[in-house]
Design a protein around this motif. Structure first.
Motif, PDB file in Angstrom:
ATOM      1  N   GLU A 224      -3.533   5.927   1.308  1.00 26.54           N
ATOM      2  CA  GLU A 224      -3.349   5.132   0.097  1.00 26.54           C
ATOM      3  C   GLU A 224      -3.083   3.707   0.539  1.00 26.54           C
ATOM      4  O   GLU A 224      -2.206   3.464   1.372  1.00 26.54           O
ATOM      5  N   ILE A 225      -3.860   2.782  -0.002  1.00 29.32           N
ATOM      6  CA  ILE A 225      -3.853   1.415   0.509  1.00 29.32           C
ATOM      7  C   ILE A 225      -4.028   0.438  -0.653  1.00 29.32           C
ATOM      8  O   ILE A 225      -4.686   0.765  -1.639  1.00 29.32           O
TER       9      ILE A 225
ATOM     10  N   LEU B 265      -4.236  -0.200  -6.082  1.00 31.75           N
ATOM     11  CA  LEU B 265      -3.794   0.862  -5.185  1.00 31.75           C
ATOM     12  C   LEU B 265      -4.887   1.922  -5.181  1.00 31.75           C
ATOM     13  O   LEU B 265      -5.281   2.426  -6.229  1.00 31.75           O
ATOM     14  N   VAL B 266      -5.409   2.246  -3.992  1.00 29.93           N
ATOM     15  CA  VAL B 266      -6.544   3.151  -3.879  1.00 29.93           C
ATOM     16  C   VAL B 266      -6.223   4.238  -2.863  1.00 29.93           C
ATOM     17  O   VAL B 266      -5.743   3.946  -1.764  1.00 29.93           O
TER      18      VAL B 266
ATOM     19  N   PRO C  88      -1.414   0.613   5.136  1.00 28.61           N
ATOM     20  CA  PRO C  88      -1.383   1.691   4.131  1.00 28.61           C
ATOM     21  C   PRO C  88       0.004   1.858   3.515  1.00 28.61           C
ATOM     22  O   PRO C  88       1.019   1.657   4.184  1.00 28.61           O
ATOM     23  N   VAL C  89       0.019   2.232   2.254  1.00 31.93           N
ATOM     24  CA  VAL C  89       1.265   2.542   1.553  1.00 31.93           C
ATOM     25  C   VAL C  89       1.729   3.936   1.947  1.00 31.93           C
ATOM     26  O   VAL C  89       2.919   4.183   2.113  1.00 31.93           O
TER      27      VAL C  89
ATOM     28  N   SER D 112      -5.017   3.673   9.713  1.00 37.51           N
ATOM     29  CA  SER D 112      -3.656   3.130   9.664  1.00 37.51           C
ATOM     30  C   SER D 112      -3.479   1.966  10.626  1.00 37.51           C
ATOM     31  O   SER D 112      -2.771   1.007  10.338  1.00 37.51           O
ATOM     32  N   GLN D 113      -4.137   2.059  11.762  1.00 33.57           N
ATOM     33  CA  GLN D 113      -3.976   1.041  12.793  1.00 33.57           C
ATOM     34  C   GLN D 113      -4.873  -0.178  12.575  1.00 33.57           C
ATOM     35  O   GLN D 113      -4.453  -1.303  12.830  1.00 33.57           O
ATOM     36  N   TYR D 114      -6.085   0.029  12.112  1.00 32.16           N
ATOM     37  CA  TYR D 114      -7.072  -1.058  12.105  1.00 32.16           C
ATOM     38  C   TYR D 114      -7.470  -1.595  10.735  1.00 32.16           C
ATOM     39  O   TYR D 114      -8.186  -2.598  10.663  1.00 32.16           O
TER      40      TYR D 114
END
Length: 94
Positions: free
Chosen positions: A9-10, A42-43, A69-70, A62-64
């Motif tokens: 979720e980002i 928010l997706v 990310p939430v 998550s890293q790149y």
């Protein structure tokens, strides 16, 4: 390939597309669906594959990804009720 789901979720649609790009390039996963909330601010992106592939994909995103990310989650061997929810979401895209 055992079915597992990976969720990220980002914030923002653009960041979600970027995260998905990292996910599918990092591991042998398949895009399943996405859910946009708050007008796309928010997706949640959902991919599926083996546990190891999904884990690698979520970690890469998550890293790149261009935004942090939430939340992230990995569900190995999801219960049939979880599969129904994801399939229902995916069917709305068609």
């Amino acid at each position: 390939m055992g079915k597992s789901y990976g969720f990220i979720e980002i914030p923002s649609t653009t960041a979600a597309i970027d995260a998905l790009d990292h996910m599918v390039k990092a591991a042998d996963v398949e895009f399943v669906t996405w859910e946009k909330k708050l007008g796309g601010r928010l997706v949640t992106v959902i991919v599926q594959g083996s546990v190891s592939a999904v884990t690698a994909a979520v970690e890469a995103a998550s890293q790149y990804a261009i935004k942090k990310p939430v939340a992230t989650a990995i569900i190995a061997n999801p219960h049939e009720e979880i599969v129904k929810i994801v399939n229902k979401s995916a069917s709305r895209l068609k």
